[in-house]
Design a protein around this motif. Structure first.
Motif, short mmCIF file in Angstrom:
data_model
loop_
_atom_site.label_atom_id
_atom_site.label_comp_id
_atom_site.label_asym_id
_atom_site.label_seq_id
_atom_site.Cartn_x
_atom_site.Cartn_y
_atom_site.Cartn_z
N MET A 107 72.39 44.72 28.87
CA MET A 107 72.77 45.80 27.94
C MET A 107 74.14 45.53 27.33
O MET A 107 74.96 44.83 27.91
N ASP A 108 74.36 46.09 26.14
CA ASP A 108 75.64 45.94 25.46
C ASP A 108 76.71 46.75 26.20
O ASP A 108 76.40 47.78 26.80
N ALA A 109 77.95 46.30 26.08
CA ALA A 109 79.06 46.98 26.75
C ALA A 109 79.76 47.98 25.84
O ALA A 109 80.78 48.55 26.21
N ASP A 110 79.19 48.22 24.63
CA ASP A 110 79.91 49.05 23.65
C ASP A 110 79.36 50.48 23.54
O ASP A 110 79.65 51.18 22.57
N PHE A 111 78.54 50.88 24.52
CA PHE A 111 77.95 52.23 24.58
C PHE A 111 76.86 52.44 23.54
O PHE A 111 76.35 53.55 23.41
N SER A 112 76.49 51.40 22.80
CA SER A 112 75.32 51.55 21.91
C SER A 112 74.08 51.79 22.75
O SER A 112 73.16 52.49 22.33
N HIS A 113 74.05 51.17 23.92
CA HIS A 113 72.95 51.39 24.87
C HIS A 113 73.40 52.44 25.87
O HIS A 113 74.29 52.20 26.68
N GLU A 135 75.76 54.05 17.44
CA GLU A 135 76.77 53.14 16.91
C GLU A 135 77.94 53.10 17.90
O GLU A 135 78.22 54.09 18.58
N ARG A 136 78.59 51.94 17.99
CA ARG A 136 79.76 51.87 18.87
C ARG A 136 80.85 52.81 18.34
O ARG A 136 81.00 52.99 17.13
N LYS A 137 81.63 53.41 19.28
CA LYS A 137 82.72 54.30 18.88
C LYS A 137 84.06 53.55 18.90
O LYS A 137 84.98 53.88 18.16
MG LIG Z 1 76.88 46.73 19.50
#
Ligand SMILES: [Mg+2]
Ligand SMILES: Nc1nc2c(ncn2[C@@H]2O[C@H](COP(=O)(O)OP(=O)(O)OP(=O)(O)O)[C@@H](O)[C@H]2O)c(=O)[nH]1
Length: 257
Positions: free
Chosen positions: A101-107, A216-218
């Motif tokens: 999983m992505d680390a940018d909170f998109s997931h 979307e990433r914040k």
């Molecule tokens: Mg991303």
């Protein structure tokens, strides 16, 4: 008798989080994942020498929590190679289920339990934006069109039923990653996601899609570049052709026997 808190039958879940310049996200995502992991779970951060200090923050998290570790790589090499390195480490560590999983909170970490449960039924569970109940929270028209078009393109070219081929929120059974020739996966960006799923299907594994809402990433900057989209555009037909070559060789082998 099992000494650990996990029942002996529950496979250990390893969540692999690739990071490049995620200093604003890494602590939050690791804590959010930890809070949703079944007992005996593990979080592996794969950092490509982020210049913003993500690697040091990750080390601090690993020092604080036994179930967190960090794989440091010397330079930014793209998402695909980071995942392959993470998968190897997870397999060596005894993982039964491996989540990417992505680390940018998109997931959204809230989707983790459903994804993990689904992989218990199938071999590969894919977090999907394009099945009923799934979606994208805050993308503009252009980004939606690129993503949807990309998935449709890959689905048509490869001739598979999976609706979200480019997403990167997945849970694999160990056997899937063991069966795939990880070294042979050349894709680095979105194409990596397509290639892994395609290879799993071709190897006969069962794939299920679990609805997710992508956000979307914040915090932090996107690493998506035009080159990543272009890579996917040419690699997808290449994957199909590779398979044609494979079956031709197999037919030749059979004829020679
Ligand atoms: Mg991303
Ligand atoms: N280790 C490693 N991680 C990477 C690399 N490129 C991207 N990542 C991470 O992979 C995840 C997805 O990357 P993003 O920058 O969000 O790319 P994206 O999701 O395609 O694009 P956005 O929609 O803008 O978020 C994030 O956790 C990134 O930090 C890389 O070269 N190496």
């Amino acid at each position: 008798m099992s000494a650990g808190p996990a029942p002996a039958s529950a496979p250990a879940v390893w969540v692999v989080l690739p990071t490049y310049n995620e200093a604003g996200n890494v602590e939050g995502i690791v804590e959010a994942v930890r809070a949703r992991l079944p007992a005996g779970g593990h979080v592996l951060i794969v950092d490509d020498a982020s210049p913003d200090g993500t690697g040091e923050l990750a080390d601090a998290l690993a020092a604080r929590h036994d179930e967190v570790s960090v794989l440091h790589r010397p330079a930014k090499q793209g998402l695909g190679p980071a995942y392959v390195a993470g998968f190897r480490e997870a397999l060596a560590g005894g993982a039964g289920l491996i989540v990417e999983m992505d680390a940018d909170f998109s997931h959204n970490p809230d989707h983790l339990p459903a994804l993990i449960a689904a992989a218990g039924e199938a071999d590969l569970a894919i977090g999907s934006r394009y099945v009923p109940g799934g979606g994208v929270a805050d993308w503009g028209l252009m980004r939606r069109a690129i993503s949807r078009g990309g998935s449709l393109y890959a689905r048509r070219v490869l001739g598979v039923e999976v609706r979200d081929l480019t997403g990167g929120f997945k849970c694999f059974r160990r056997a899937v990653l063991e069966a795939l020739d990880l070294d042979a996966i050349a894709s680095r960006g979105y194409a990596f996601q397509v290639e892994v799923t395609y290879r799993a299907i071709e190897a006969g594994f069962r794939v299920v899609e679990v609805p997710i809402i992508f956000r979307e990433r914040k915090v932090g900057a996107s690493k998506m570049r035009g080159g990543i989209v272009l890579e996917a555009a040419w690699r997808v037909p290449a994957m199909r052709l590779h398979l044609v070559k494979y079956w031709k060789n197999k037919a030749k082998d059979n004829a020679n026997q």
